[in-house]
Design a protein around this motif. Sequence first.
Motif, PDB file in Angstrom:
ATOM      1  N   GLY A  51       0.823  -1.208   0.000  1.00 48.14           N
ATOM      2  CA  GLY A  51       0.000   0.000   0.000  1.00 48.14           C
ATOM      3  C   GLY A  51       0.853   1.252   0.000  1.00 48.14           C
ATOM      4  O   GLY A  51       2.060   1.228  -0.256  1.00 48.14           O
ATOM      5  N   GLY A  52       0.209   2.377   0.285  1.00 51.65           N
ATOM      6  CA  GLY A  52       0.910   3.645   0.309  1.00 51.65           C
ATOM      7  C   GLY A  52       1.043   4.312  -1.038  1.00 51.65           C
ATOM      8  O   GLY A  52       1.326   5.505  -1.126  1.00 51.65           O
ATOM      9  N   THR A  53       0.861   3.560  -2.110  1.00 52.76           N
ATOM     10  CA  THR A  53       0.910   4.092  -3.471  1.00 52.76           C
ATOM     11  C   THR A  53       0.125   3.118  -4.352  1.00 52.76           C
ATOM     12  O   THR A  53      -0.550   2.216  -3.862  1.00 52.76           O
ATOM     13  CB  THR A  53       2.361   4.248  -3.956  1.00 52.76           C
ATOM     14  N   PHE A  54       0.187   3.288  -5.658  1.00 53.34           N
ATOM     15  CA  PHE A  54      -0.433   2.309  -6.547  1.00 53.34           C
ATOM     16  C   PHE A  54       0.613   1.270  -6.918  1.00 53.34           C
ATOM     17  O   PHE A  54       1.816   1.528  -6.901  1.00 53.34           O
ATOM     18  CB  PHE A  54      -1.035   2.975  -7.783  1.00 53.34           C
ATOM     19  N   ALA A  55       0.145   0.072  -7.253  1.00 54.21           N
ATOM     20  CA  ALA A  55       1.054  -1.037  -7.515  1.00 54.21           C
ATOM     21  C   ALA A  55       0.370  -2.043  -8.427  1.00 54.21           C
ATOM     22  O   ALA A  55      -0.854  -2.217  -8.379  1.00 54.21           O
ATOM     23  CB  ALA A  55       1.447  -1.710  -6.205  1.00 54.21           C
ATOM     24  N   LYS A  56       1.177  -2.703  -9.261  1.00 53.08           N
ATOM     25  CA  LYS A  56       0.625  -3.783 -10.090  1.00 53.08           C
ATOM     26  C   LYS A  56       1.704  -4.809 -10.366  1.00 53.08           C
ATOM     27  O   LYS A  56       2.907  -4.532 -10.356  1.00 53.08           O
ATOM     28  CB  LYS A  56       0.040  -3.247 -11.400  1.00 53.08           C
ATOM     29  N   THR A  57       1.244  -6.018 -10.616  1.00 53.51           N
ATOM     30  CA  THR A  57       2.105  -7.126 -10.993  1.00 53.51           C
ATOM     31  C   THR A  57       1.337  -7.959 -12.008  1.00 53.51           C
ATOM     32  O   THR A  57       0.118  -8.143 -11.873  1.00 53.51           O
ATOM     33  CB  THR A  57       2.499  -7.969  -9.766  1.00 53.51           C
ATOM     34  N   THR A  58       2.006  -8.436 -13.048  1.00 53.08           N
ATOM     35  CA  THR A  58       1.312  -9.115 -14.148  1.00 53.08           C
ATOM     36  C   THR A  58       1.922 -10.474 -14.410  1.00 53.08           C
ATOM     37  O   THR A  58       3.063 -10.770 -14.040  1.00 53.08           O
ATOM     38  CB  THR A  58       1.375  -8.282 -15.432  1.00 53.08           C
ATOM     39  N   PHE A  59       1.128 -11.296 -15.088  1.00 52.10           N
ATOM     40  CA  PHE A  59       1.582 -12.620 -15.467  1.00 52.10           C
ATOM     41  C   PHE A  59       0.911 -13.016 -16.780  1.00 52.10           C
ATOM     42  O   PHE A  59      -0.247 -12.675 -17.035  1.00 52.10           O
ATOM     43  CB  PHE A  59       1.212 -13.669 -14.404  1.00 52.10           C
ATOM     44  N   GLY A  60       1.661 -13.765 -17.612  1.00 52.71           N
ATOM     45  CA  GLY A  60       1.017 -14.406 -18.746  1.00 52.71           C
ATOM     46  C   GLY A  60       1.409 -13.847 -20.092  1.00 52.71           C
ATOM     47  O   GLY A  60       2.510 -13.337 -20.290  1.00 52.71           O
ATOM     48  N   ASN A  61       0.471 -13.905 -21.033  1.00 55.72           N
ATOM     49  CA  ASN A  61       0.727 -13.635 -22.438  1.00 55.72           C
ATOM     50  C   ASN A  61      -0.249 -12.590 -22.964  1.00 55.72           C
ATOM     51  O   ASN A  61      -1.455 -12.655 -22.683  1.00 55.72           O
ATOM     52  CB  ASN A  61       0.576 -14.936 -23.239  1.00 55.72           C
ATOM     53  N   ASP A  62       0.281 -11.644 -23.739  1.00 54.72           N
ATOM     54  CA  ASP A  62      -0.557 -10.592 -24.326  1.00 54.72           C
ATOM     55  C   ASP A  62      -1.632 -11.144 -25.248  1.00 54.72           C
ATOM     56  O   ASP A  62      -2.603 -10.431 -25.552  1.00 54.72           O
ATOM     57  CB  ASP A  62       0.307  -9.618 -25.132  1.00 54.72           C
TER      58      ASP A  62
END
Length: 823
Positions: free
Chosen positions: A676-687
């Motif tokens: 938290g404290g800010t925005f965050a993202k993490t991704t997985f996989g194929n476009d």
Amino acid sequence: MFKKFKVLLVLMIVCLALPSSLAYAYQNPKTLSNEWPTYGSGDPYVLKFKGVYYLYVSTKDSETGIKAWSSTDLVNWTYVGLVATDPLTKGAYAPEVIYWNGYFYMYTSPGGGGHYVLRSESPTGPFTIQTPNKGLTIDGHVFIDDDGQWYFYRAEHGQIIAHRMSDPYTFGPGVNTGASINGGWTEGATVIKRNGKYFMTYTGNHVHSPAYRVDYAVSNNPLTGFVPATNQNPVLISTEGPTIGLGHNSLVTGPDLDSLYMFYHDWRGYTPEGWPIRSTNMDRVVWNGDKMIVLGPTATFQPDPAQPDFQDRFNRTTIGSSWSNVNGGNWGIYNQELMWQNSMGATTWYKQVTNASTATNYTAEFHTKQMARGTSASPKYGVTFSYIDENNYGVALLSSKYNRVETNFVVNGVSQGWVNADLPAGFDYSKWHNIRVEKAGTEFKIYVDHMLKVTRSANLAGGKVGYLTEDTHADFAYVAFSNKVGGSSAWDAYKPVPGKIEAVHYMSGGEGVAYHDTTPENIGGQYRKDGVDIRVNPEGGYNVGWNQSGEWLKYRVNVASTGAYDVTFRMATTMNGVQIRLWDGTTDLTGIVSVPNTGGWDAWRSITVHNVPLTQGPRELRVEFVTGEADFASMEFHHHVAVPHLTDNFNDNNSDGWKRWEGNWSVSNGQYHSAGGTFAKTTFGNDNWANYTVEADIKMNEAGGDAGLIIRGKNPANGLERGQGNADFMQGYYAYIKTDGVYLGKQNYSWSNLTGVATPLAINTWHRMKVTVNGTNIKVYVGDMNVPKIDYNDYSPTAFTHGKVGLRTAHKSTSFDNFTLYP
């Protein structure tokens, strides 16, 4: 790590086996000879002068001088050396060159510390400093309007600033153009004028961010009122893959006089010494009305830019058999680089015309300068076009005596009358000038030095082109014509697949070759003048309409590799039972595809067909309307990639396979945490994943902010990198929860709220979220896995049909567990 399946990423190197009639020599990115060591070629700018292209790039911060290359085909570049060597050019950023009245003016910002103007009599220099430091921020660009008025554009935070210029060295007050990359740093403007409107491309984010990208905006005024093209932007972006960090583009007309190419750089990271590494890239730009479409970014072999149907550089010692003399005169070749005529004292029109003739519609380009003027009433020199004989032709002539361009047409021996247009004060006729003629139907547009000066009609077909004089000694250089005009070269261009193809860009060739249409005329009367029915599309540009059973359209594509693809058709219909089919020659690629009743001719829907086999190389695909009637706007191709069934419960306390973009992520106690404290993202996989379901347990550890799942995400980047502070560095959907409800939004390097439903959700409690995407339908479940809280259809033209999965939070400490993905 994922327990049930491993995901294998395969890099395919494509070696195209192509017919000899097509030249496929260029592939992005391009390495130039003699680039700055450990720096490459950033901020590429391309100037075209007398049929030759000149490429200028930024200078390494520690080096002095500006490098340039030349080419006649935009593919093969020859290093021409340092075109400027003044000590002030140390670290010269983004040099741009414009030709005017015999001089080449260069605008550059060495080290970003204000602008200098340099000048030369040659595109290859030497350029010498002409002004003190003019101040102003980086990335200067000059545009000259049809009336000869100059404008200077430069970078600024949150905007592109424009200045009206009183001469090549003097800038008026700055004006906010309205062009902006989401209120952040905005740079690299390029302005062109097309059909009376001003189009500006520009770049944003930090130059070393993978999210560096190109947007464009449109205005009716060269100074203000530029409105970003919302449904098109970003027009060029890639944050992952073989090329990333794409931006700072220039635009230049191709060798065929009709096509348009975008030059831009990519970013490859840093050398061990900390220097940035960039390379030059080139992709085709096509138009559908006011819609600008970049056919890229590409990283596989593409067709070379097309050459004109006729060209002459006069690189010989005699005029030769390609030309015919009309009415005499003393003609010759000088230095194997130009043709001249020096007979004076008579009012005879001495002409040289090509033996080659244009088609009915064409673009022609000429270059000429006056060496001496006679004393008759109206000495002039210039060009002829649509020349059949002395009773049928057009002319565009330069008159230094009256400082104007004079035009006339003779049809069946009858003069259609002179129409003249003044040229800017101080126009120097002893210098090289460009005359361009565009003919579409009966309309002729005549440009002088890229300024549109005369538009008029005449009942003339195609014909020969040539040069002429009246009581004038004149020189004539590079001449060419192409049987394309107004962007029509896009119709027969091989569009890259994967990629998007506009429906109106079917091939040329007419009935039975490029299309079959049951009505002989264009019912809608728009865009093209053949039998295909075309109308204005409220989503922008034009679409093919009134498509009846048995009709078809054929498209040229360049398939990157043999394999399976997904094809998304953009369609509208009020009828039930509509069916279409896609062919490659006699091979049925899709079988019968049902198109649902969309509820209106302007109610557009995206229909995706999966697992379509395509063969590598140049192909001609045919869209057949099997039954019923539907309007057709576009089709878009993605690689088909099967969605695996996988789970991750994080029990091994790692996040293998997940890519973290920003925020503070960690794995502990069998859970994936965002601090938290800010925005965050993490991704997985194929476009290229299309339809799937994703589930996860989500626990909100505090009351504020939001947390949820990314669906169909692509082009993610770190929105906190280098001070950007943008939460929306991604394209895709975000389904999320807050303490007051469940919501769905869309990111496209901007944010759009789509829908939501109010329901109280407790913190420090696990909530099961499931999202199912199928076509353009998105269902979001929270708690109850049988009844969706949200059932949303994205019918917009910016709907995302493919992309990876991920987790996202915004200012909320959150824990995730039991992540599951399945088809």
